[in-house]
Design a protein around this motif. Structure first.
Motif, mmCIF file in Angstrom:
data_model
loop_
_atom_site.group_PDB
_atom_site.id
_atom_site.type_symbol
_atom_site.label_atom_id
_atom_site.label_comp_id
_atom_site.label_asym_id
_atom_site.label_seq_id
_atom_site.Cartn_x
_atom_site.Cartn_y
_atom_site.Cartn_z
ATOM 1 N N LEU A 178 0.797 -1.223 0.000
ATOM 2 C CA LEU A 178 0.000 0.000 0.000
ATOM 3 C C LEU A 178 0.828 1.270 0.000
ATOM 4 C CD1 LEU A 178 -2.798 -0.946 2.574
ATOM 5 C CD2 LEU A 178 -2.836 -1.196 0.089
ATOM 6 N N GLY A 179 2.051 1.190 0.501
ATOM 7 C CA GLY A 179 2.866 2.393 0.635
ATOM 8 C C GLY A 179 2.903 2.884 2.069
ATOM 9 N N ARG A 180 3.998 3.583 2.404
ATOM 10 C CA ARG A 180 4.170 4.063 3.778
ATOM 11 C C ARG A 180 3.127 5.091 4.170
ATOM 12 N NH1 ARG A 180 8.471 3.513 7.071
ATOM 13 N NH2 ARG A 180 9.668 2.664 5.322
ATOM 14 N N GLU A 181 2.676 5.900 3.227
ATOM 15 C CA GLU A 181 1.700 6.935 3.558
ATOM 16 C C GLU A 181 0.324 6.342 3.837
ATOM 17 O OE1 GLU A 181 2.272 10.086 4.059
ATOM 18 O OE2 GLU A 181 4.421 9.836 3.653
ATOM 19 N N ASN A 182 -0.030 5.300 3.121
ATOM 20 C CA ASN A 182 -1.357 4.691 3.298
ATOM 21 C C ASN A 182 -1.401 3.694 4.448
ATOM 22 O OD1 ASN A 182 -2.397 6.072 1.030
ATOM 23 N ND2 ASN A 182 -1.571 4.503 -0.351
ATOM 24 N N PHE A 183 -0.251 3.178 4.850
ATOM 25 C CA PHE A 183 -0.195 2.244 5.971
ATOM 26 C C PHE A 183 1.062 2.574 6.788
ATOM 27 C CE2 PHE A 183 0.182 -1.893 8.109
ATOM 28 C CZ PHE A 183 -1.147 -2.151 8.416
ATOM 29 N N PRO A 184 0.963 3.566 7.679
ATOM 30 C CA PRO A 184 2.145 4.065 8.399
ATOM 31 C C PRO A 184 2.564 3.139 9.547
ATOM 32 C CG PRO A 184 0.219 5.289 9.094
ATOM 33 C CD PRO A 184 -0.246 4.343 8.023
ATOM 34 N N LEU A 185 3.339 2.147 9.228
ATOM 35 C CA LEU A 185 3.810 1.199 10.234
ATOM 36 C C LEU A 185 5.026 1.765 10.948
ATOM 37 C CD1 LEU A 185 3.229 -1.701 11.262
ATOM 38 C CD2 LEU A 185 4.892 -2.508 9.582
ATOM 39 N N ILE A 186 5.084 1.603 12.262
ATOM 40 C CA ILE A 186 6.192 2.139 13.032
ATOM 41 C C ILE A 186 7.470 1.372 12.718
ATOM 42 C CG2 ILE A 186 5.860 0.638 15.039
ATOM 43 C CD1 ILE A 186 6.452 3.127 16.793
ATOM 44 N N GLU A 187 8.590 2.058 12.751
ATOM 45 C CA GLU A 187 9.879 1.407 12.513
ATOM 46 C C GLU A 187 10.222 0.504 13.698
ATOM 47 O OE1 GLU A 187 14.610 2.626 11.938
ATOM 48 O OE2 GLU A 187 13.055 4.167 12.101
ATOM 49 N N GLN A 188 10.737 -0.665 13.406
ATOM 50 C CA GLN A 188 11.022 -1.630 14.468
ATOM 51 C C GLN A 188 12.268 -2.433 14.133
ATOM 52 O OE1 GLN A 188 8.668 -5.475 15.493
ATOM 53 N NE2 GLN A 188 7.675 -3.881 16.726
ATOM 54 N N THR A 189 13.023 -2.800 15.177
ATOM 55 C CA THR A 189 14.217 -3.632 15.026
ATOM 56 C C THR A 189 14.045 -4.879 15.870
ATOM 57 O OG1 THR A 189 15.578 -1.648 14.742
ATOM 58 C CG2 THR A 189 16.727 -3.702 15.208
ATOM 59 N N LYS A 321 1.310 12.946 13.436
ATOM 60 C CA LYS A 321 1.584 11.747 12.654
ATOM 61 C C LYS A 321 1.054 10.507 13.376
ATOM 62 C CE LYS A 321 5.751 13.525 10.380
ATOM 63 N NZ LYS A 321 7.196 13.304 10.130
ATOM 64 N N GLU A 322 0.642 9.525 12.583
ATOM 65 C CA GLU A 322 0.089 8.275 13.116
ATOM 66 C C GLU A 322 1.056 7.128 12.825
ATOM 67 O OE1 GLU A 322 -4.660 9.262 12.415
ATOM 68 O OE2 GLU A 322 -3.421 8.511 10.767
ATOM 69 N N TYR A 323 1.148 6.213 13.798
ATOM 70 C CA TYR A 323 2.040 5.063 13.666
ATOM 71 C C TYR A 323 1.297 3.813 14.150
ATOM 72 C CZ TYR A 323 5.623 8.730 13.476
ATOM 73 O OH TYR A 323 6.377 9.850 13.159
ATOM 74 N N ILE A 324 1.199 2.813 13.265
ATOM 75 C CA ILE A 324 0.588 1.525 13.621
ATOM 76 C C ILE A 324 1.646 0.659 14.297
ATOM 77 C CG2 ILE A 324 -0.530 -0.548 12.724
ATOM 78 C CD1 ILE A 324 -1.473 1.176 10.351
ATOM 79 N N TYR A 325 1.318 0.063 15.439
ATOM 80 C CA TYR A 325 2.334 -0.695 16.145
ATOM 81 C C TYR A 325 1.873 -2.083 16.626
ATOM 82 C CZ TYR A 325 0.046 0.812 20.506
ATOM 83 O OH TYR A 325 -0.859 1.043 21.508
ATOM 84 N N GLU A 326 0.580 -2.413 16.566
ATOM 85 C CA GLU A 326 0.156 -3.711 17.094
ATOM 86 C C GLU A 326 -1.183 -4.131 16.503
ATOM 87 O OE1 GLU A 326 -0.396 -5.971 21.428
ATOM 88 O OE2 GLU A 326 0.107 -3.846 21.321
ATOM 89 N N VAL A 327 -1.374 -5.461 16.386
ATOM 90 C CA VAL A 327 -2.627 -6.058 15.932
ATOM 91 C C VAL A 327 -3.009 -7.156 16.918
ATOM 92 C CG1 VAL A 327 -3.734 -7.444 14.138
ATOM 93 C CG2 VAL A 327 -2.282 -5.526 13.499
ATOM 94 N N THR A 328 -4.280 -7.202 17.297
ATOM 95 C CA THR A 328 -4.793 -8.204 18.228
ATOM 96 C C THR A 328 -6.013 -8.875 17.622
ATOM 97 O OG1 THR A 328 -4.101 -6.734 20.013
ATOM 98 C CG2 THR A 328 -5.430 -8.618 20.631
#
Length: 517
Positions: A178-189, A321-328
């Motif tokens: 979808l792209g970073r703008e349409n699905f803003p997932l948080i950066e993670q390591t 800004k919005e950041y997606i970080y979890e799904v339950t």
């Protein structure tokens, strides 16, 4: 020294009479028979009552804490207008089971508040995390999956939602599509162990999440390298993985949920000053579900073959800004003043799924194997032999089965391109008088047992040489074992010669195939 000798009495009791012995024995036998009869009668009545009761309801296993009584949401609901829904509710820690590949799972619930009970569930609803910092019930989940128990969400998705890095890898795939703008997932390591954390430190400030804990457990905010070294030492003691995300100075958390086709969104603000909005006191406010939020949750609900109950967590920073970080999954926390409505929505969704899964007749493995072996029925409803014949003869498979047994109309022997329809049952009727020795049609010539004839039909359809040879070979070989036919002669009935041996018939058969006498 004192010695104590016990002397056996020399007196014997008077013997009882034989009549008294027989009468006492008969009385004891009569009482024993009556007690056995009463026990058997009681057991039979209990078994019959259990059979009657089992035919009136389906068992729904709900795995949740006892603070919510799920049985009240299923009262009065019936499946197919015939079966009631009996709710068996317990926590993972009170559930033990044994699963058989044929019979499915047999569950045993033992708790302090309720007596021990056993049952076979027909459907499953999980509202509790399978794995957390204090427990791990993966083995129990495997037993439920082993028994093929249908559930909301599916046990396949429950297993895949256990570890956050595995879920995050699926979210990365959505973001790339979808792209970073349409699905803003948080950066993670991701760090498999503490050793990698030492070699590749992150940027600060950051948030370290240890393992698979929920509810704010195992999440630490780290501001500098000194604190990070202390956290690494703690991760070394846990012997598990860790993930690191950049710290977001948040304005609020965003909770988006989907139950069936119902969407809701909430904003959660911390009022206790904790950087974790789900820890301490917080203010929850329902907000509109925008098209952006709806697209996020729709994309996530397609994971792991579909999630009927799913929630997405995001954080809104102070810069907007919005950041997606979890799904339950179905274990999600219900929020706000609509919790009662959400539970009813889940109950309605469970009833809909149970109507689909539990209303269908279930065929055991033994029954299915025997039926497949005896009838050789394919998935289309026709036998493999019939389908093969339809390919050789060019007839339609949709012809009613009763027409297969109808006697075929007589056709001229050796005619090519006849208007008569091909016979479906000719190859299966061994020894029938209507089986001819007509060979396959090749290049407009019809081959018989005596060789090729000169009858040519220009309108004859082109056929597959190999398939015709196979079909006609089967007919001719079956014709070898027919009983001698009786034919009419000009002078009267005359029996065909019985002196034809098998070798002569074989020579004629191969001559009809290869055209060589």
């Amino acid at each position: 020294m004192s010695l104590n000798f016990s002397m056996k009495s020399s007196t014997t009791s008077a013997p009882t009479s034989p009549a008294k012995n027989v009468s006492s024995f008969l009385s004891r036998a009569t009482s024993l028979t009556s007690s056995v009869t009463s026990n058997v009668t009681g057991m039979a009545s209990r078994i019959s009552s259990q059979i009657k009761e089992s035919g009136k309801h389906k068992v729904l296993l709900v795995i949740d804490d006892l603070h919510t009584d799920w049985s009240k949401y299923f009262r009065g609901k019936r499946l197919l207008g015939e079966f009631d829904i009996r709710v068996e509710q317990c926590e993972f820690r009170h559930l033990s089971l044994v699963t058989n590949s044929e019979m499915g799972p047999l569950c045993l619930v033992t708790s302090e508040r309720m007596s021990t009970r056993s049952f076979r569930p027909d459907f499953l609803l999980v509202r509790q995390h399978v794995k957390d910092s204090r427990f791990d019930f993966i083995s129990t989940l495997l037993g439920l999956k082993y028994g093929g128990l249908p559930s909301i969400n599916s046990i396949h998705s429950l297993y895949n939602l256990v570890d956050r890095p595995w879920v995050y890898s699926q979210l990365i795939g959505i973001q790339r599509r979808l792209g970073r703008e349409n699905f803003p997932l948080i950066e993670q390591t991701y760090y498999p162990s503490h050793c990698e954390m030492i070699n590749c430190p992150p940027r600060f400030p950051c948030v370290v999440k240890i393992g698979y804990a929920h509810g704010g457990l195992g999440k630490i905010r780290v501001s500098d390298p000194t604190e990070y070294e202390d956290i690494v030492s703690l991760v070394a003691c846990t012997k598990t993985y860790a993930t690191v995300e950049p710290y977001i100075d948040s304005k609020c958390d965003i909770h988006i949920q989907k139950i069936g086709t119902n969407y809701k969104a909430f904003m959660r603000k911390s009022i206790s000053g904790n950087w974790k909005a789900n820890v301490g006191s917080s203010l929850i406010e329902q907000c509109p579900v925008t098209e952006r939020y709806k697209r996020w949750i729709d994309e996530v609900s397609e994971l792991f073959n579909g999630l009927d109950v799913v929630a997405l967590e995001a954080v809104l920073s102070k810069d907007g800004k919005e950041y997606i970080y979890e799904v339950t999954g179905s274990q999600m926390t219900l929020m706000g003043e609509t919790q009662e409505e959400d539970r009813r929505l889940i109950a309605d969704l469970v009833c809909s799924k149970m109507q689909h899964f539990c209303g269908r007749p279930i065929m055991t493995k033994q029954l299915s194997r025997s039926s497949i072996t005896t009838s050789n029925i394919t998935s289309s409803g026709y036998s493999s032999e019939e389908l093969a014949k339809s390919q050789y003869t060019g007839s339609q498979v949709g012809v009613p089965p009763n027409s297969y047994n109808q006697p075929p109309r007589p056709t001229r022997e050796g005619s090519i391109g006849s208007s008569q329809p091909p016979r479906r049952g000719s190859q299966s009727s061994i020894g029938s008088s209507d089986v001819t020795n007509t060979g396959p049609s090749v290049a407009g010539q019809s081959f018989t047992a005596t060789g090729p004839s000169s009858s040519i039909n220009p309108n004859a359809p082109s056929t597959d040489i190999g398939s015709d040879i196979v079909g006609q070979t089967n007919q001719q070989i079956k014709g070898l074992f027919r009983k001698p036919s009786v034919s009419n002669d000009e002078t009267g009935l005359k029996r065909s010669e019985d002196s034809e041996d098998t070798m002569k018939n074989l020579r004629k058969t191969f001559a009809g195939i290869f055209g060589d006498v």
